[in-house]
Design a protein around this motif. Sequence first.
Motif, PDB file in Angstrom:
ATOM      1  N   HIS A 169       0.833  -1.200   0.000  1.00  0.00           N
ATOM      2  CA  HIS A 169       0.000   0.000   0.000  1.00  0.00           C
ATOM      3  C   HIS A 169       0.871   1.254   0.000  1.00  0.00           C
ATOM      4  O   HIS A 169       1.220   1.762   1.073  1.00  0.00           O
ATOM      5  CB  HIS A 169      -0.917   0.009   1.223  1.00  0.00           C
ATOM      6  N   THR A 172       0.201   5.506   1.801  1.00  0.00           N
ATOM      7  CA  THR A 172      -0.581   5.126   2.977  1.00  0.00           C
ATOM      8  C   THR A 172       0.272   5.338   4.222  1.00  0.00           C
ATOM      9  O   THR A 172       0.879   4.390   4.745  1.00  0.00           O
ATOM     10  CB  THR A 172      -1.044   3.653   2.876  1.00  0.00           C
ATOM     11  N   THR A 188      -4.106   4.265   9.578  1.00  0.00           N
ATOM     12  CA  THR A 188      -3.696   5.027   8.407  1.00  0.00           C
ATOM     13  C   THR A 188      -4.888   5.844   7.936  1.00  0.00           C
ATOM     14  O   THR A 188      -6.018   5.599   8.376  1.00  0.00           O
ATOM     15  CB  THR A 188      -3.244   4.100   7.262  1.00  0.00           C
ATOM     16  N   HIS A 190      -6.395   5.491   5.370  1.00  0.00           N
ATOM     17  CA  HIS A 190      -7.247   4.630   4.548  1.00  0.00           C
ATOM     18  C   HIS A 190      -7.800   3.437   5.311  1.00  0.00           C
ATOM     19  O   HIS A 190      -8.350   2.508   4.702  1.00  0.00           O
ATOM     20  CB  HIS A 190      -6.454   4.137   3.333  1.00  0.00           C
TER      21      HIS A 190
END
Length: 487
Positions: A169, A172, A188, A190
Amino acid sequence: MQFDLAVIGGGVNGAGIARDAAGRGARVLLLEAGDLAQGTSSASTKLVHGGLRYLEHYEFALVRESLTEREALWAIAPHIIHPLRFVLPHVKGLRPRWLLRLGLFLYDHIGGRKHLPATRSINLHRHPAGAPLKGEFGPAFEYSDGWVDDARLVVLNALDAVAHGAEVHPRTPLTAARRVDGGWELETPHGRFTAAALVNAAGPAVLKVDGLLGEAPEYGMRLVRGSHIVVRKLFDHPYAYFFQLADGRIFFAIPYERDFTLIGTTDRDHTVGEPIVASEEEIAYLCEGASNYFKTPITPADVVWTYSGVRPLVDDGSGKPESATRGYRLDLSDKDAGAPLLSVYGGKITTYRHLAEEAVDLMAARLPALTGKAWTRSRPLPGGDFPLDGLEPLKATLTARYPFLDAGTVDRIARAYGTRAERWLNGAEGWQALGKSFGAGLTAAEVDFLRQEEWAASAEDILWRRTKLGLRLSAAEQKALADYLGG
């Protein structure tokens, strides 16, 4: 999903650890705040080398490790790594010839060199490398080291990690982390992730991440900025140069992207928050140093591009930044601290694979999911599944299958993708089949491939890390690419 191991940092060390651990059976998560290799790992001098100058600082173990890794890396990535012969002129009043010869003798023999040619003495008045140099240079040495596309090395490790089941990722950043129920809970922008163990391989940000994790750093770090300049090519031969300066420092002049010469690096202490760019002083320093050797003077006006990176070095108390160790340290938290945390301090690109192997070996004692044995020394990276002498046959095959590609484009594609080039060339019978052209041989087919399979999201990702075509595309062409990618 519950991961066995989370790795923070998408540079070469983090990607290497993720690859190694995933191949040993762990469910691995790799988190990177920016693009893969966006920081230090795309700002190196692009060398896989033993570190000849480290011998002066008596770092024999580091040189031995680096030299051993040099040929191992070449064997697993013969598309993005290739041998280079370096020319080291003797300069009166600097290091004596006997000392240079002794250092090179050690360099040839302490690292298990098998395939690279040995050092030899040369006379620059008769050697091709002498032609662009001033006439005052005569006696010199020619020795072996290697070239690497550093940013692609990171991407290929991440790709192989994914091939072994990892999740990667980029973009991130880790915003918070805490030990919960015998594991780690990571936050994070996300979403949240959980992992049984954690590796902090954040490079220059390693101490910042340690602080975020509530850990007291085991080692102090010294941030050293290295800057490089790129100029139009100064010579036509395939040799690189290792130059000495009167202040005791050294720098390289290396053939770069066929039509350019790369010159660097500087070593300047760096403070967090400072711009990571080449200063006017650093540019002038490199130009002056090169002008001491080349017949044609190099000035700041000749510089077509500069780049800089911050190297996170273990603070060993060295007076000068160039004397600080390029070795690494691994610190694994105590068992009574709870869920395991391994922090990575220092390192250099040549030793990344061995560092990763050591890191996973350490973590294996605390993480039952790591059931496999060390494996990365002999397994090719994606696209590198061909012999050491197989690059030219690969280029010949691409030329035969895609006769519309010019020689320079074939060379670039083969060196970037190796046997994976067919994944996006896909039997095309002409340029039109590859979609929109952005210039310098870059087409929509390649851009889409980089976006879909190599995590590229911006023109910068593509032009300066996945490829180096930013040196060739005009401002208008670069804008067209950015527009195609959506801004």
